[in-house]
Write a protein that holds these residues in place. Structure first.
Motif, PDB file in Angstrom:
ATOM      1  N   UNK A 120     -13.448  13.420  12.387  1.00 47.55           N
ATOM      2  CA  UNK A 120     -13.204  12.409  13.405  1.00 47.55           C
ATOM      3  C   UNK A 120     -14.408  12.275  14.334  1.00 47.55           C
ATOM      4  N   UNK A 121     -14.550  11.125  14.965  1.00 47.56           N
ATOM      5  CA  UNK A 121     -15.500  11.051  16.079  1.00 47.56           C
ATOM      6  C   UNK A 121     -14.995  11.875  17.264  1.00 47.56           C
ATOM      7  N   UNK A 122     -15.878  12.166  18.188  1.00 44.04           N
ATOM      8  CA  UNK A 122     -15.495  12.933  19.373  1.00 44.04           C
ATOM      9  C   UNK A 122     -14.412  12.195  20.151  1.00 44.04           C
ATOM     10  N   UNK A 123     -13.377  12.956  20.562  1.00 45.07           N
ATOM     11  CA  UNK A 123     -12.270  12.343  21.295  1.00 45.07           C
ATOM     12  C   UNK A 123     -11.545  13.409  22.092  1.00 45.07           C
ATOM     13  N   UNK A 124     -11.595  13.298  23.408  1.00 47.19           N
ATOM     14  CA  UNK A 124     -10.844  14.153  24.331  1.00 47.19           C
ATOM     15  C   UNK A 124     -11.065  15.643  24.118  1.00 47.19           C
ATOM     16  N   UNK A 125     -12.153  16.014  23.524  1.00 46.15           N
ATOM     17  CA  UNK A 125     -12.510  17.414  23.301  1.00 46.15           C
ATOM     18  C   UNK A 125     -14.020  17.435  23.131  1.00 46.15           C
ATOM     19  N   UNK A 126     -14.701  18.387  23.713  1.00 41.64           N
ATOM     20  CA  UNK A 126     -16.166  18.399  23.579  1.00 41.64           C
ATOM     21  C   UNK A 126     -16.656  18.748  22.191  1.00 41.64           C
ATOM     22  N   UNK A 127     -15.781  19.263  21.346  1.00 43.36           N
ATOM     23  CA  UNK A 127     -16.185  19.657  20.005  1.00 43.36           C
ATOM     24  C   UNK A 127     -15.926  18.599  18.959  1.00 43.36           C
ATOM     25  N   UNK A 128     -16.630  18.744  17.833  1.00 44.92           N
ATOM     26  CA  UNK A 128     -16.457  17.869  16.671  1.00 44.92           C
ATOM     27  C   UNK A 128     -15.343  18.433  15.808  1.00 44.92           C
ATOM     28  N   UNK A 129     -14.363  17.583  15.470  1.00 45.84           N
ATOM     29  CA  UNK A 129     -13.187  18.042  14.738  1.00 45.84           C
ATOM     30  C   UNK A 129     -13.367  17.852  13.233  1.00 45.84           C
ATOM     31  N   UNK A 130     -13.133  18.940  12.499  1.00 45.64           N
ATOM     32  CA  UNK A 130     -13.149  18.906  11.035  1.00 45.64           C
ATOM     33  C   UNK A 130     -11.975  19.715  10.527  1.00 45.64           C
ATOM     34  N   UNK A 131     -11.300  19.209   9.514  1.00 49.84           N
ATOM     35  CA  UNK A 131     -10.183  19.915   8.892  1.00 49.84           C
ATOM     36  C   UNK A 131     -10.415  20.062   7.403  1.00 49.84           C
ATOM     37  N   UNK A 132      -9.768  21.086   6.837  1.00 56.58           N
ATOM     38  CA  UNK A 132      -9.869  21.292   5.397  1.00 56.58           C
ATOM     39  C   UNK A 132     -10.013  22.782   5.072  1.00 56.58           C
ATOM     40  N   UNK A 133     -10.374  23.088   3.847  1.00 56.84           N
ATOM     41  CA  UNK A 133     -10.432  22.153   2.729  1.00 56.84           C
ATOM     42  C   UNK A 133      -9.021  21.813   2.259  1.00 56.84           C
ATOM     43  N   UNK A 134      -8.796  20.553   1.880  1.00 60.87           N
ATOM     44  CA  UNK A 134      -7.446  20.086   1.596  1.00 60.87           C
ATOM     45  C   UNK A 134      -6.777  20.910   0.506  1.00 60.87           C
ATOM     46  N   UNK A 135      -7.506  21.246  -0.547  1.00 56.09           N
ATOM     47  CA  UNK A 135      -6.905  22.010  -1.632  1.00 56.09           C
ATOM     48  C   UNK A 135      -7.146  23.509  -1.479  1.00 56.09           C
ATOM     49  N   UNK A 136      -7.610  23.918  -0.285  1.00 60.43           N
ATOM     50  CA  UNK A 136      -7.741  25.332   0.012  1.00 60.43           C
ATOM     51  C   UNK A 136      -6.617  25.820   0.900  1.00 60.43           C
ATOM     52  N   UNK A 137      -5.536  25.040   0.945  1.00 63.17           N
ATOM     53  CA  UNK A 137      -4.393  25.396   1.792  1.00 63.17           C
ATOM     54  C   UNK A 137      -3.752  26.690   1.296  1.00 63.17           C
ATOM     55  N   UNK A 138      -3.216  27.464   2.214  1.00 58.68           N
ATOM     56  CA  UNK A 138      -2.689  28.784   1.884  1.00 58.68           C
ATOM     57  C   UNK A 138      -1.190  28.829   2.126  1.00 58.68           C
ATOM     58  N   UNK A 139      -0.416  29.411   1.204  1.00 51.14           N
ATOM     59  CA  UNK A 139       1.037  29.486   1.382  1.00 51.14           C
ATOM     60  C   UNK A 139       1.403  30.177   2.690  1.00 51.14           C
ATOM     61  N   UNK A 140       2.469  29.668   3.318  1.00 52.52           N
ATOM     62  CA  UNK A 140       2.884  30.204   4.615  1.00 52.52           C
ATOM     63  C   UNK A 140       4.370  29.999   4.801  1.00 52.52           C
TER      64      UNK A 140
END
Length: 379
Positions: free
Chosen positions: A256-276
């Motif tokens: 995402x672009x910067x928004x309401x947080x000083x940090x750059x947001x990145x999520x993933x890896x999508x297929x590296x999700x772990x059972x929980x």
């Protein structure tokens, strides 16, 4: 109608449930929403400030009519609530040429007449110098994409629902429910027993508790997101940088672009999700997930690859084919549910709330829901 009697009970007031409460309440129905945690909690899959909305949809053209309606509703709901919920930044699908992701997104654009542009590596670098992509990567630019302010969206839906008389009770999960002889339902919580003509179940990672028929189909996993110190914030600010889905050898990532947080947001890896197990209290991303995100930043977004400022985990409910399930409980048509959105559902929440209201009202929807039927998993 008694004080514990409602037209509709909504179990789970997150993204989907809050929207359902609003769409039901604005139709003049008496609505009770039950939420197991605080409103806007961080135990599910809707926290973390933002969620991507894409109109070009590589997961399949069947989603496009629903996400187009969701786009309209996010704009309308924000106006009604006096909040900016929908931020149109443009969206990029980025992947190696021939890998299928960009090509599938392109097909959804062609199928539905969506505005789009195909970009080669040189053009991506010229327009968005915050990326440093491998040779051979191409992009699909879709100017109508962007993000939804996810936590604000839940608050907006709940506030609007309450303004129309809906009752929202937090820290009161549904313990169990049962159909009644007159075609309604009875719902039990630790605080009381309630009756209603219809039940909407939108309990996310806890969906199998309420719909046991899903137990062999749905799994729950943890996905990691983080916000990282950005050396050149001017490259990543809103208005300059888009939302994106990036496919690289380390996996599928989204940002995402910067928004309401000083940090750059990145999520993933999508297929590296772990059972929980959703009953676990700890949502902290694993060291492995954080390492993969940081490796992605270092290689492909180096000016956003500083130290982590915030790390969070999200709980996803996942189906084997990663498509949604929107249906009625087997044998109980007065109980409908939507969940198991496999990590790409939030953008649809405004429209799925409307769909659930339609199903509760008439048993029908304007959309073709056959691809999201539970029956597709029948042995």
């Amino acid at each position: 109608m008694t004080s514990n009697s409602y037209d509709v009970i909504v179990a789970g007031v997150g993204a989907m449930g809050s929207a359902a409460c609003w769409h039901l309440a604005q139709r003049g129905l008496r609505v009770l929403g039950l939420e197991r945690f605080d409103l806007g909690h961080g135990m599910g899959s809707s926290h973390g400030l933002t969620r991507i909305i894409r109109l070009a949809y590589f997961e399949g053209s069947k989603y496009v009519p629903i996400v187009q309606r969701a786009h309209e509703l996010w704009q309308k709901t924000g106006e009604q609530a006096g909040l900016k919920l929908l931020h149109v930044t443009g969206s990029l699908d980025l992947a190696p040429a021939g890998s299928g992701q960009v090509e599938s997104s392109l097909q959804s654009c062609l199928d539905h007449g969506l505005e789009h542009e195909q970009l080669d590596g040189q053009e991506i670098a010229r327009r968005f110098p915050g990326f440093s992509l491998p040779s051979g990567h191409i992009g699909l630019w879709q100017p109508g994409g962007g993000f939804v302010a996810s936590e604000k969206a839940i608050f907006a839906h709940v506030g609007l629902a309450q303004s129309r008389g809906a009752e929202i009770r937090t820290n009161e999960p549904m313990l169990d429910w049962s159909p009644t002889a007159d075609g309604g339902v009875t719902v039990r919580t630790a605080r009381g027993t309630y009756s209603a003509g219809r039940l909407v179940i939108t309990s996310g990672g806890w969906i199998t508790d309420a719909v046991p028929a899903l137990a062999r189909t749905v799994t729950t996993v943890r996905q990691a997101i983080g916000w990282f110190t950005t050396r050149k914030p001017e490259l990543y600010r809103e208005g300059v940088f888009p939302v994106f889905i990036l496919t690289v050898e380390e996996g599928n990532f989204y940002g995402f672009p910067l928004y309401e947080h000083p940090g750059f947001k990145l999520g993933g890896p999508h297929f590296g999700r772990e059972p929980m197990d959703p009953r676990e209290d700890d949502r902290t991303p694993s060291p492995r997930q954080v390492e993969l995100i940081r490796a992605c930043l270092a290689r492909y977004l180096p000016d956003a690859a500083g130290e982590p400022l915030t790390l969070k985990g999200c709980l996803y409910s996942v189906t084997p084919d990663e498509d949604f399930i929107i249906d009625s409980v087997p044998g109980v048509p007065q109980a409908v549910f939507a969940s198991c959105c496999s990590g790409h559902g939030f953008k649809f929440a405004s429209a799925i709330g409307e769909i659930l209201a339609d199903l509760s009202d008439s048993g029908r929807s304007r959309f073709d829901l056959a691809p999201f039927s539970l029956a597709r998993f029948a042995a």
